[in-house]
Write a protein that holds these residues in place. Structure first.
Motif, PDB file in Angstrom:
ATOM      1  N   LEU A   1       9.220  -1.149  -8.959  1.00  0.00           N
ATOM      2  CA  LEU A   1       8.482   0.244  -9.213  1.00  0.00           C
ATOM      3  C   LEU A   1       9.015   1.148 -10.169  1.00  0.00           C
ATOM      4  N   ASP A   2       8.321   1.683 -11.025  1.00  0.00           N
ATOM      5  CA  ASP A   2       8.720   2.835 -11.933  1.00  0.00           C
ATOM      6  C   ASP A   2       8.110   4.130 -11.591  1.00  0.00           C
ATOM      7  N   LEU A   3       9.109   5.031 -11.242  1.00  0.00           N
ATOM      8  CA  LEU A   3       8.801   6.408 -10.735  1.00  0.00           C
ATOM      9  C   LEU A   3       8.710   7.542 -11.534  1.00  0.00           C
ATOM     10  N   SER A   4       9.044   7.120 -12.793  1.00  0.00           N
ATOM     11  CA  SER A   4       9.282   8.016 -14.184  1.00  0.00           C
ATOM     12  C   SER A   4       8.202   9.001 -13.926  1.00  0.00           C
ATOM     13  N   GLY A   5       8.467  10.238 -13.952  1.00  0.00           N
ATOM     14  CA  GLY A   5       7.425  11.148 -13.953  1.00  0.00           C
ATOM     15  C   GLY A   5       6.684  11.358 -12.750  1.00  0.00           C
ATOM     16  N   THR A   6       7.251  11.209 -11.630  1.00  0.00           N
ATOM     17  CA  THR A   6       6.739  11.385 -10.465  1.00  0.00           C
ATOM     18  C   THR A   6       7.284  12.470  -9.530  1.00  0.00           C
TER      19      THR A   6
ATOM     20  N   PRO B   1       9.004  -3.621 -19.388  1.00  0.00           N
ATOM     21  CA  PRO B   1       8.357  -2.333 -18.603  1.00  0.00           C
ATOM     22  C   PRO B   1       7.938  -3.031 -17.326  1.00  0.00           C
ATOM     23  N   VAL B   2       7.574  -2.151 -16.366  1.00  0.00           N
ATOM     24  CA  VAL B   2       7.016  -2.515 -15.249  1.00  0.00           C
ATOM     25  C   VAL B   2       5.419  -2.641 -15.607  1.00  0.00           C
ATOM     26  N   ARG B   3       4.910  -3.959 -15.081  1.00  0.00           N
ATOM     27  CA  ARG B   3       3.660  -4.145 -15.550  1.00  0.00           C
ATOM     28  C   ARG B   3       2.774  -4.626 -14.176  1.00  0.00           C
ATOM     29  N   PRO B   4       2.194  -3.578 -13.715  1.00  0.00           N
ATOM     30  CA  PRO B   4       1.278  -4.011 -12.636  1.00  0.00           C
ATOM     31  C   PRO B   4      -0.016  -4.655 -13.278  1.00  0.00           C
TER      32      PRO B   4
ATOM     33  N   ARG C   1       0.933  -1.347  -0.141  1.00  0.00           N
ATOM     34  CA  ARG C   1      -0.196   0.036   0.137  1.00  0.00           C
ATOM     35  C   ARG C   1       0.834   1.364   0.035  1.00  0.00           C
ATOM     36  N   LEU C   2       2.044   1.226   0.805  1.00  0.00           N
ATOM     37  CA  LEU C   2       2.859   2.569   0.632  1.00  0.00           C
ATOM     38  C   LEU C   2       3.634   2.567  -0.735  1.00  0.00           C
ATOM     39  N   MET C   3       3.871   1.517  -1.193  1.00  0.00           N
ATOM     40  CA  MET C   3       4.637   1.708  -2.720  1.00  0.00           C
ATOM     41  C   MET C   3       3.440   2.097  -3.612  1.00  0.00           C
ATOM     42  N   GLU C   4       2.165   1.891  -3.429  1.00  0.00           N
ATOM     43  CA  GLU C   4       1.261   2.452  -4.525  1.00  0.00           C
ATOM     44  C   GLU C   4       0.989   3.954  -4.112  1.00  0.00           C
ATOM     45  N   GLU C   5       1.332   4.336  -3.188  1.00  0.00           N
ATOM     46  CA  GLU C   5       1.275   5.679  -3.055  1.00  0.00           C
ATOM     47  C   GLU C   5       2.091   6.729  -3.516  1.00  0.00           C
ATOM     48  N   LEU C   6       3.325   5.939  -3.943  1.00  0.00           N
ATOM     49  CA  LEU C   6       4.378   6.344  -4.633  1.00  0.00           C
ATOM     50  C   LEU C   6       4.110   6.533  -6.344  1.00  0.00           C
ATOM     51  N   THR C   7       3.443   5.347  -6.793  1.00  0.00           N
ATOM     52  CA  THR C   7       3.240   5.252  -8.144  1.00  0.00           C
ATOM     53  C   THR C   7       2.301   4.101  -8.381  1.00  0.00           C
ATOM     54  N   PRO C   8       1.664   4.287  -9.466  1.00  0.00           N
ATOM     55  CA  PRO C   8       0.700   2.876  -9.794  1.00  0.00           C
ATOM     56  C   PRO C   8       1.493   1.926 -10.535  1.00  0.00           C
ATOM     57  N   LEU C   9       2.559   2.122 -11.029  1.00  0.00           N
ATOM     58  CA  LEU C   9       3.535   1.193 -11.642  1.00  0.00           C
ATOM     59  C   LEU C   9       4.171   0.378 -10.758  1.00  0.00           C
ATOM     60  N   VAL C  10       3.749  -0.493  -9.943  1.00  0.00           N
ATOM     61  CA  VAL C  10       4.187  -1.454  -9.045  1.00  0.00           C
ATOM     62  C   VAL C  10       3.969  -2.938  -9.416  1.00  0.00           C
TER      63      VAL C  10
END
Length: 439
Positions: A139-144, A266-269, A120-129
């Motif tokens: 995690l892909d934090l590109s553009g965050t 790619p990171v694929r959630p 849950r804490l990861m998904e607060e950073l980016t939807p790409l988990v």
């Protein structure tokens, strides 16, 4: 040199040994530190860390999470690891290496709850988990950067602090331009680490590393590569694509690209469960059905448990085999009716193995459930298979006994190792981790 204090998050363009703001020695420095956006997050000694969180009196003591005397190590804290204890090690060997260890039976419900809290804490950073296992994710934090008001490195350092405070475990982070390098980076600084590998340095940095540093290159394939004159990634890097294909088949060019640190995945959630599976990598290639059938049976048992845990059933089975040359084979079979019973799964997958066992040497075997259906529809029986409910009842009774008396309380004969079989022929999990369901 861009630097970041992981305790107070002070940012500087110098490379101090200690933070100028708080004096901490936990300073991360790297030329590309604030430009990298792909992170591999790995919870440190996860099961053992959760147990120490809940039992503070165990701080500083060696802790092993695992089965009984005849079981294996599921996880070991870093204190136990310094004594030589490793994941997947037989318990009796672990206790020989560390006789004063505190041994705790696994509590997967507790570990799953902690894993979900970290997620849950990861998904607060980016939807790409993308979850890789219960204790790892990419995690892909590109553009965050605009969203969080900081580059990914600082965002991740803050995330690590929150995990320690709110979940009570620690994480290590690998930061890189792609998934492969992030995975390699995270292994370079544990526990509580933050390690970076940049694109500009990747090939040079990897050149001197052994081929086994690549995920998926186990002892058997490494030995084959060594026999061909390739023991380091630098030796593989020198191969042209055509030569790589000639030597290693269709996967050769990809192997060489990975040796250079190249990875385009790619990171694929994925929110919904697409498949549930179990697989294992042998410590030496196997070719005879008699060697692989007991292993396949035990994988069917694991698959059945994972289906039951998720409230799902198999509408069909998938056999996965990977040859010694890394060629992948998958074969499918539909079931007469949905099932979560190992015996039913085994009967369906065994003919698939018989057809593929043509003398080819295999390094990996696995079984998956596909398609997935609701668990309530499983093993109801009909005129074509009236014994299905009885098989389900037998399996439920065996699982009940195991829950009360341990996994070794009752076993199916087909899953036992043949008498006199050398220990070297036993299957082991790649890097001590077994792959599970894809989520």
């Amino acid at each position: 040199m861009p630097s970041l204090c992981r305790d107070c998050f002070h940012r500087t363009e110098a490379a101090p040994r200690r933070c100028a703001a708080c004096g901490s020695a936990r300073v991360a420095s790297h030329p590309e530190l604030f430009n990298l956006a792909i992170a591999h997050v790995d919870c440190d000694a996860f099961f053992a860390s959760v147990e120490k969180r809940d039992r503070p009196e165990l701080a500083g003591r060696p802790v092993i999470v695992g089965g009984g005397q005849r079981g294996v190590v599921s996880a070991a804290c870093y204190v136990a690891r310094t004594r030589g204890v490793k994941s997947a090690m037989p318990m009796f060997k672990a206790l020989q290496a560390c006789p004063d260890a505190v041994v705790i039976r696994p509590d997967f419900a507790k570990y799953t709850a902690a894993s979900r809290a970290v997620r849950r804490l990861m998904e607060e950073l980016t939807p790409l988990v993308q979850a890789m296992s219960i204790d790892e994710a990419v995690l892909d934090l590109s553009g965050t950067e605009a969203l969080h008001g900081a580059p990914p490195a600082i965002t991740l350092a803050r995330f690590a602090r929150r995990v320690e405070k709110e979940v009570g475990v620690t994480v290590s982070i690998g930061l890189a331009p792609n998934r492969l390098l992030a995975k390699i980076a995270v292994e370079r600084d544990k526990p509580r680490g933050l390690a970076c590998i940049g694109a500009a340095e990747a090939a040079t940095l990897l050149a001197g590393e052994p081929v086994t540093i690549l995920p998926g290159v186990g002892p058997a394939f490494a030995a084959r590569l060594a026999g061909m004159g390739f023991s380091t990634l630098g030796q593989l890097q020198s191969l042209e694509p055509r030569e790589a294909m000639r030597r290693f088949g269709e996967d050769g060019p990809l192997l060489v690209a990975r040796a250079r640190g190249e990875d385009s995945r790619p990171v694929r959630p994925e929110r919904d469960t697409k498949s549930v599976s179990a697989e294992t990598t042998f410590d030496r290639d196997l070719s005879r059905p008699a060697e692989m059938e007991p292993i396949l049976w035990r994988l069917c048992e694991k698959l059945a448990r994972r289906l039951a845990e998720k409230g799902l059933a198999a509408g069909g089975v998938v056999l996965k085999l990977k040859t010694g040359r890394f060629a992948l084979r998958t074969r499918h079979a539909r079931l007469a009716g949905p099932s979560i019973v190992p015996e039913t799964l085994y009967r369906a997958v065994l003919p698939l193995l018989a057809r593929e066992a043509d003398g080819t040497a295999f390094r990996l075997i696995g079984i998956g459930a596909q398609p997935l259906v609701e668990g309530g529809t499983a093993d109801l029986g009909d005129l074509a298979d009236p014994e299905a409910p009885r098989r389900a009842a037998r399996w439920a009774a065996m699982e009940s006994l195991r829950a009360r008396f341990g996994d070794g309380a009752v076993r199916a004969g087909r899953g036992l190792v043949l008498t006199g079989r050398p220990e070297s022929q036993q299957p082991v999990h790649a890097r001590g981790k077994e792959t599970g369901s894809s989520v």
